[in-house]
Design an enzyme around this catalytic site. Structure first.
Site, PDB file in Angstrom:
ATOM      1  N   ARG A 101       0.800  -1.218   0.000  1.00 39.72           N
ATOM      2  CA  ARG A 101       0.000   0.000   0.000  1.00 39.72           C
ATOM      3  C   ARG A 101       0.837   1.274   0.000  1.00 39.72           C
ATOM      4  O   ARG A 101       0.339   2.337  -0.375  1.00 39.72           O
ATOM      5  CB  ARG A 101      -1.031  -0.055   1.122  1.00 39.72           C
ATOM      6  CG  ARG A 101      -2.099  -1.131   0.828  1.00 39.72           C
ATOM      7  CD  ARG A 101      -3.102  -1.317   1.926  1.00 39.72           C
ATOM      8  NE  ARG A 101      -2.531  -1.752   3.175  1.00 39.72           N
ATOM      9  CZ  ARG A 101      -2.296  -3.019   3.523  1.00 39.72           C
ATOM     10  NH1 ARG A 101      -2.585  -3.980   2.683  1.00 39.72           N
ATOM     11  NH2 ARG A 101      -1.784  -3.313   4.692  1.00 39.72           N
ATOM     12  N   GLU A 119       2.891  -7.675  13.262  1.00 39.21           N
ATOM     13  CA  GLU A 119       1.935  -7.865  14.341  1.00 39.21           C
ATOM     14  C   GLU A 119       1.444  -9.316  14.357  1.00 39.21           C
ATOM     15  O   GLU A 119       1.133  -9.867  15.398  1.00 39.21           O
ATOM     16  CB  GLU A 119       0.758  -6.904  14.131  1.00 39.21           C
ATOM     17  CG  GLU A 119      -0.206  -6.809  15.271  1.00 39.21           C
ATOM     18  CD  GLU A 119      -1.249  -5.719  15.052  1.00 39.21           C
ATOM     19  OE1 GLU A 119      -2.079  -5.568  15.941  1.00 39.21           O
ATOM     20  OE2 GLU A 119      -1.228  -5.038  14.004  1.00 39.21           O
TER      21      GLU A 119
END
Length: 184
Positions: A70, A107
């Site tokens: 992104r 994460e």
């Protein structure tokens, strides 16, 4: 770190409102901030790019390094707007030719970033761009990768910043600019 929202620019609310939050994606407990809905709103998308260009155009930045995937959406437009070159920081196995790589923890897993050798010259002032900062792991890996070529990382910038990382993410002592705070 601080969100630009505090500046009171009316464009920021529209940008924030255009980002969809998807609970439990890609796994339970994760609140995914989906910027694809921002891309569907021409004005909010343009305002996002414009706000970054306004911030960085007079900082002497010669490289905008975008993190896959992104960061590739915002990075090239920002680079064109400030007169810089765009350097893609890719996932493993995506770049031909001689590369250098840097591992990092996500994460929800591990990965690594790769960059072409020779894409960055020593001393080049660099902005790192991504859509979201959660733990800061990906941005920290990008800083390490660029600094291996003696790039001067001026700042890291993201469209959305996770409150989990606020005040805890040093990013190797590099400034972090976040356009909007996440909403739920």
């Amino acid at each position: 770190m601080g969100a630009a929202e505090n500046g009171g620019d009316p464009r920021l609310k529209a940008i924030s409102d255009a980002i969809r939050v998807v609970p439990h994606f890609p796994k339970p407990g994760i609140m995914f901030h989906d910027i694809t809905t921002l891309l569907l709103d021409h004005k909010a998308f343009k305002d996002t790019v414009d706000l970054f260009v306004e911030r960085y155009r007079d900082m002497g930045i010669s490289i905008v390094a975008g993190i896959e995937a992104r960061g590739f959406i915002f990075g090239p437009s920002i680079a064109l707007g400030i007169g810089a070159k765009f350097v893609p920081l890719r996932k493993p196995g995506k770049l031909p030719g001689k590369i250098i790589s840097e591992p990092y923890e996500l994460e929800y897993g591990t990965d690594q970033l790769e960059m072409h050798v020779g894409a960055v010259q020593p001393g080049e002032r660099t902005l790192i761009i991504d859509d979201l900062v959660a733990t800061g792991g990906t941005l920290s890996a990008a800083i390490r990768l660029l600094e291996r070529f003696q790039a001067e990382v001026v700042e890291c910038a993201c469209v959305v910043g996770s409150p989990v990382v606020q005040g805890e993410c040093e990013l190797k002592e590099k400034p972090l600019f976040v356009l909007v705070e996440p909403h739920h």
